[in-house]
Design a protein around this motif. Structure first.
Motif, PDB file in Angstrom:
ATOM      1  N   LYS A 125       0.637  -0.965   0.106  1.00 48.46           N
ATOM      2  CA  LYS A 125       0.026   0.236  -0.030  1.00 48.46           C
ATOM      3  C   LYS A 125       0.659   1.283   0.048  1.00 48.46           C
ATOM      4  O   LYS A 125       0.252   2.370  -0.326  1.00 48.46           O
ATOM      5  CB  LYS A 125      -1.032  -0.137   1.085  1.00 48.46           C
ATOM      6  N   LEU A 126       2.248   1.277   0.761  1.00 48.83           N
ATOM      7  CA  LEU A 126       2.843   2.514   0.818  1.00 48.83           C
ATOM      8  C   LEU A 126       3.317   2.556  -0.394  1.00 48.83           C
ATOM      9  O   LEU A 126       3.699   3.923  -1.181  1.00 48.83           O
ATOM     10  CB  LEU A 126       3.625   2.723   1.451  1.00 48.83           C
ATOM     11  N   VAL A 127       3.822   1.405  -1.523  1.00 52.93           N
ATOM     12  CA  VAL A 127       4.354   2.299  -2.590  1.00 52.93           C
ATOM     13  C   VAL A 127       3.465   2.328  -4.149  1.00 52.93           C
ATOM     14  O   VAL A 127       3.843   2.804  -4.640  1.00 52.93           O
ATOM     15  CB  VAL A 127       5.727   0.671  -2.999  1.00 52.93           C
ATOM     16  N   LYS A 128       2.669   2.009  -3.631  1.00 52.38           N
ATOM     17  CA  LYS A 128       0.701   1.655  -4.942  1.00 52.38           C
ATOM     18  C   LYS A 128       1.171   3.336  -5.214  1.00 52.38           C
ATOM     19  O   LYS A 128       0.688   3.554  -4.451  1.00 52.38           O
ATOM     20  CB  LYS A 128       0.595   0.756  -4.542  1.00 52.38           C
ATOM     21  N   GLY A 129       1.090   3.210  -6.074  1.00 50.83           N
ATOM     22  CA  GLY A 129       1.398   5.224  -6.566  1.00 50.83           C
ATOM     23  C   GLY A 129       2.247   6.551  -6.811  1.00 50.83           C
ATOM     24  O   GLY A 129       1.864   6.631  -7.128  1.00 50.83           O
ATOM     25  N   LYS A 130       3.039   5.731  -6.363  1.00 52.37           N
ATOM     26  CA  LYS A 130       4.521   5.520  -6.289  1.00 52.37           C
ATOM     27  C   LYS A 130       5.517   6.527  -7.990  1.00 52.37           C
ATOM     28  O   LYS A 130       5.236   5.490  -7.901  1.00 52.37           O
ATOM     29  CB  LYS A 130       5.210   5.914  -5.169  1.00 52.37           C
ATOM     30  N   ASN A 131       5.764   7.042  -8.520  1.00 50.68           N
ATOM     31  CA  ASN A 131       5.762   7.846  -9.125  1.00 50.68           C
ATOM     32  C   ASN A 131       7.847   7.029  -9.786  1.00 50.68           C
ATOM     33  O   ASN A 131       8.237   6.840  -7.813  1.00 50.68           O
ATOM     34  CB  ASN A 131       5.891   8.689 -10.307  1.00 50.68           C
ATOM     35  N   ALA A 132       8.718   7.713 -10.544  1.00 58.93           N
ATOM     36  CA  ALA A 132       9.814   6.895 -10.196  1.00 58.93           C
ATOM     37  C   ALA A 132      10.452   7.638  -8.866  1.00 58.93           C
ATOM     38  O   ALA A 132      11.597   6.934  -8.695  1.00 58.93           O
ATOM     39  CB  ALA A 132      10.396   6.753 -11.157  1.00 58.93           C
ATOM     40  N   ASP A 133      10.739   9.001  -8.865  1.00 57.90           N
ATOM     41  CA  ASP A 133      11.518  10.103  -8.542  1.00 57.90           C
ATOM     42  C   ASP A 133      11.447   9.807  -6.750  1.00 57.90           C
ATOM     43  O   ASP A 133      11.846   9.335  -5.904  1.00 57.90           O
ATOM     44  CB  ASP A 133      11.145  11.421  -8.278  1.00 57.90           C
ATOM     45  N   ALA A 134       9.326   9.162  -7.180  1.00 54.79           N
ATOM     46  CA  ALA A 134       9.274   8.860  -5.405  1.00 54.79           C
ATOM     47  C   ALA A 134      10.023   7.974  -4.366  1.00 54.79           C
ATOM     48  O   ALA A 134      10.784   7.694  -3.560  1.00 54.79           O
ATOM     49  CB  ALA A 134       7.778   9.017  -5.299  1.00 54.79           C
ATOM     50  N   VAL A 135      10.072   6.307  -5.546  1.00 54.54           N
ATOM     51  CA  VAL A 135      11.233   5.667  -5.460  1.00 54.54           C
ATOM     52  C   VAL A 135      12.072   5.411  -5.350  1.00 54.54           C
ATOM     53  O   VAL A 135      12.886   4.669  -4.236  1.00 54.54           O
ATOM     54  CB  VAL A 135       9.988   4.233  -6.159  1.00 54.54           C
ATOM     55  N   SER A 136      12.818   6.633  -6.075  1.00 56.36           N
ATOM     56  CA  SER A 136      14.350   6.345  -5.951  1.00 56.36           C
ATOM     57  C   SER A 136      14.684   7.221  -5.074  1.00 56.36           C
ATOM     58  O   SER A 136      15.874   7.267  -4.174  1.00 56.36           O
ATOM     59  CB  SER A 136      14.917   7.239  -7.376  1.00 56.36           C
ATOM     60  N   ASN A 137      14.046   7.532  -3.986  1.00 55.89           N
ATOM     61  CA  ASN A 137      14.223   8.052  -2.912  1.00 55.89           C
ATOM     62  C   ASN A 137      14.351   7.839  -1.581  1.00 55.89           C
ATOM     63  O   ASN A 137      14.608   7.453  -0.924  1.00 55.89           O
ATOM     64  CB  ASN A 137      13.546  10.028  -2.454  1.00 55.89           C
TER      65      ASN A 137
END
Length: 196
Positions: A125-137
């Motif tokens: 639930k925390l990762v869903k909807g995150k874009n590449a920039d958010a995940v790269s952080n």
């Protein structure tokens, strides 16, 4: 008549409570509407959750004690290892360090199973909807005492996520070797288990 009505009400309430207590990943959740970085990672976590749910469903005391070789892990020790990694899978998108060492032997099988599935669901639930920039952080941070070591989220994918999938497959093989195979109606491709 009143006794029958009371009995039916009691059964209805018990069924509602049983549904509320159902663990996550009895089936894989619906897929996200689009392929974003976070949605793909979330779906990977969901696939792990579904596999883990059914790999651990119906394990017996004999299964938990089963060890394929003298220097291998028992099924219970493997469950403890997977649980520890599920904590890390959840801590990373929360921005929390993984504090080590930890002792997971205090948890019963039921606690390990529930906590692992809940960790995976929360992480997804925390990762869903995150874009590449958010995940790269996202960072994978290990903390031992005062020392912290950071790694990029790439290491989570090839590390803990892949390792959990690998060990969940081991659970399936070990329980089969111990005479208690996984439910044959599990369909990891569809993400649902036949009820018939």
């Amino acid at each position: 008549m009143q006794k029958l009505l009371f009995f039916l009400i009691l059964i209805f309430i018990s069924n509602l409570q049983a549904q509320d207590m159902r663990l996550p990943y009895h089936q894989i959740p619906e897929s996200p509407p689009e392929y974003t970085t976070g949605n793909v990672i979330g779906r990977l976590i969901d696939g792990l959750g579904y596999r883990y749910y059914w790999a651990t469903e119906g394990l017996t005391t004999s299964d938990l004690e089963y060890k394929p070789s003298g220097n291998g892990r028992t099924i219970l020790e493997t469950l403890q290892h997977i649980y520890g990694m599920s904590e890390m899978i959840l801590e990373s998108p929360k921005g929390e360090p993984s504090i080590r060492p930890k002792d997971f032997t205090k948890y019963s099988f039921e606690e390990l199973r529930r906590k692992t599935l809940e960790n995976l669901e929360a992480a997804s639930k925390l990762v869903k909807g995150k874009n590449a920039d958010a995940v790269s952080n996202f960072k994978v941070t290990f903390q031992r005492g005062e020392k912290q070591t950071d790694f990029p989220y790439w290491n989570m994918i090839n590390g803990m996520l892949s390792d959990c999938i690998y060990h969940t497959g081991q659970l399936v093989i070990m329980r089969r070797s111990n005479g208690n195979p996984q439910n044959p109606k599990v369909n990891v491709f569809i993400g649902k288990t036949r009820e018939d």
